[in-house]
Each structure stands twice: as structure tokens, then as C-alpha cells.
Scaffold this motif. Structure first.
Motif, PDB file in Angstrom:
ATOM      1  N   ASP A 133      35.033  55.321  63.830  1.00  0.00           N
ATOM      2  CA  ASP A 133      34.159  56.475  63.607  1.00  0.00           C
ATOM      3  C   ASP A 133      33.957  57.210  64.933  1.00  0.00           C
ATOM      4  O   ASP A 133      33.372  56.672  65.875  1.00  0.00           O
ATOM      5  CB  ASP A 133      32.814  56.006  63.051  1.00  0.00           C
ATOM      6  N   PRO A 134      34.416  58.482  65.042  1.00  0.00           N
ATOM      7  CA  PRO A 134      34.318  59.195  66.322  1.00  0.00           C
ATOM      8  C   PRO A 134      32.875  59.438  66.766  1.00  0.00           C
ATOM      9  O   PRO A 134      32.574  59.390  67.961  1.00  0.00           O
ATOM     10  CB  PRO A 134      35.038  60.520  66.061  1.00  0.00           C
ATOM     11  N   GLU A 135      31.981  59.662  65.808  1.00  0.00           N
ATOM     12  CA  GLU A 135      30.575  59.900  66.162  1.00  0.00           C
ATOM     13  C   GLU A 135      29.939  58.641  66.730  1.00  0.00           C
ATOM     14  O   GLU A 135      29.232  58.680  67.744  1.00  0.00           O
ATOM     15  CB  GLU A 135      29.824  60.357  64.904  1.00  0.00           C
ATOM     16  N   LEU A 136      30.197  57.513  66.098  1.00  0.00           N
ATOM     17  CA  LEU A 136      29.675  56.237  66.579  1.00  0.00           C
ATOM     18  C   LEU A 136      30.290  55.876  67.917  1.00  0.00           C
ATOM     19  O   LEU A 136      29.602  55.400  68.822  1.00  0.00           O
ATOM     20  CB  LEU A 136      29.929  55.137  65.547  1.00  0.00           C
ATOM     21  N   ARG A 137      31.609  56.111  68.064  1.00  0.00           N
ATOM     22  CA  ARG A 137      32.296  55.821  69.325  1.00  0.00           C
ATOM     23  C   ARG A 137      31.674  56.623  70.464  1.00  0.00           C
ATOM     24  O   ARG A 137      31.399  56.094  71.540  1.00  0.00           O
ATOM     25  CB  ARG A 137      33.790  56.128  69.190  1.00  0.00           C
ATOM     26  N   GLU A 138      31.421  57.921  70.216  1.00  0.00           N
ATOM     27  CA  GLU A 138      30.827  58.763  71.254  1.00  0.00           C
ATOM     28  C   GLU A 138      29.404  58.325  71.588  1.00  0.00           C
ATOM     29  O   GLU A 138      29.013  58.289  72.765  1.00  0.00           O
ATOM     30  CB  GLU A 138      30.819  60.229  70.801  1.00  0.00           C
ATOM     31  N   ALA A 139      28.631  57.960  70.563  1.00  0.00           N
ATOM     32  CA  ALA A 139      27.250  57.511  70.796  1.00  0.00           C
ATOM     33  C   ALA A 139      27.227  56.251  71.652  1.00  0.00           C
ATOM     34  O   ALA A 139      26.448  56.145  72.606  1.00  0.00           O
ATOM     35  CB  ALA A 139      26.538  57.283  69.466  1.00  0.00           C
ATOM     36  N   LEU A 140      28.086  55.299  71.327  1.00  0.00           N
ATOM     37  CA  LEU A 140      28.138  54.063  72.105  1.00  0.00           C
ATOM     38  C   LEU A 140      28.622  54.328  73.530  1.00  0.00           C
ATOM     39  O   LEU A 140      28.085  53.772  74.494  1.00  0.00           O
ATOM     40  CB  LEU A 140      29.041  53.035  71.413  1.00  0.00           C
ATOM     41  N   ALA A 141      29.593  55.199  73.673  1.00  0.00           N
ATOM     42  CA  ALA A 141      30.084  55.544  75.012  1.00  0.00           C
ATOM     43  C   ALA A 141      28.972  56.178  75.837  1.00  0.00           C
ATOM     44  O   ALA A 141      28.830  55.886  77.030  1.00  0.00           O
ATOM     45  CB  ALA A 141      31.287  56.478  74.911  1.00  0.00           C
ATOM     46  N   ASN A 142      28.163  57.026  75.214  1.00  0.00           N
ATOM     47  CA  ASN A 142      27.045  57.653  75.932  1.00  0.00           C
ATOM     48  C   ASN A 142      26.021  56.617  76.375  1.00  0.00           C
ATOM     49  O   ASN A 142      25.501  56.679  77.486  1.00  0.00           O
ATOM     50  CB  ASN A 142      26.372  58.709  75.051  1.00  0.00           C
TER      51      ASN A 142
END
Length: 152
Positions: A133-142
């Protein structure tokens, strides 16, 4: 699946039915006090305790205590309106030395975040790559990025 929620919203939900939740709500009294009564009154009167619906306020002088006695109902109504709940039922005024709003301890200035190294950026990308999930991936990366940046 619903979108992620903030920790503050999650805590509000989890603690809503327990005594700790009520204490958190009562703590908001101190946050809104100065805005409700104004700078002039806040310089002469500050809340120091809350119990069973009664807010104890330390007032600098007898004339100010008399003035606040006349304003009790108005202050209670404004506090409850700002809090969004009828928490405060009475004000107990006592003379003393209120801590001036400007002399309250301030949070230390936050140090500026440092820049991530190339290795740290690569590590974050590597650790989050398996998340579809790109949204979840970005949130975790942040989250990981903020954590690493905050380390000094």
C-alpha cells in the motif's frame, strides 16, 4: 479499512469511559483559563486545583477576589462553553500568590531536526519497500524519518 487516526484521537476514544479520560478533560481547564478570563484577570488569578466540579482559584488581592466573586457565574459559563462540557460547577476563590502566566515554565525550544544521511534514507527505503500500500508505505517512511531526524 478506515484511514489511520492520530494518537490524540485514539487516546480520547480509549480513555473516554475511564477516570483517566475525565482527568485529561479536567486538565484542559488550565489550557483555556487565560483565554477565558483575559490577560488582566489571568495576571491576578490562576487555577490551582479541581475537585468534584469545584475549581480552586488563587487570587492576588481582596479587591480582585471581590471582583471575581461578582464574575463567578460568567467565568463558569465561559469555561464550560470553551470546554464543551459542564465540568465546572463552582469557583472557590482564595487569596495567595498566583503564578503569573508569563512566568510559567515554557517548553524548551525544539532543536531543529538534522538532515538524514544517505545511509539512513536508503535504510528507510529498504525497510518500507515490502509494503504494498503506497499510502501506508509513505506514512511509515515519514514516521521512521522523523524518529531518525529527532535523534541528535
Amino acid at each position: 479499512m478506515p484511514r489511520p487516526v492520530t494518537v490524540a484521537n485514539l487516546l480520547d476514544t480509549l480513555l473516554a469511559a475511564v477516570p483517566v479520560g475525565e482527568r485529561l478533560k479536567e486538565g484542559q481547564i488550565w489550557q483555556v483559563w487565560n483565554g477565558v478570563v483575559g490577560k488582566g484577570v489571568a495576571a491576578k488569578a490562576q487555577p490551582v486545583g479541581f475537585r468534584d466540579g469545584t475549581l480552586t482559584v488563587v487570587v492576588a488581592t481582596a479587591p480582585w477576589m471581590q471582583q471575581l466573586t461578582f464574575l463567578k457565574r460568567s467565568i463558569i459559563d465561559k469555561l464550560n462553553e470553551r470546554l464543551g462540557d459542564d465540568l465546572v460547577r463552582d469557583l472557590y476563590l482564595k487569596t495567595g500568590r498566583p503564578l503569573a502566566p508569563s512566568s510559567r515554565p515554557q517548553k524548551p525550544a525544539k532543536k531543529p531536526d538534522r538532515q538524514l544521511t544517505e545511509e539512513e534514507t536508503a535504510r528507510i527505503a529498504e525497510e518500507t519497500a515490502a509494503i504494498d500500500d503506497p499510502e501506508l508505505r509513505e506514512a511509515l517512511a515519514n514516521i521512521l524519518s522523523r524518529e531518525l531526524k529527532s535523534r541528535q
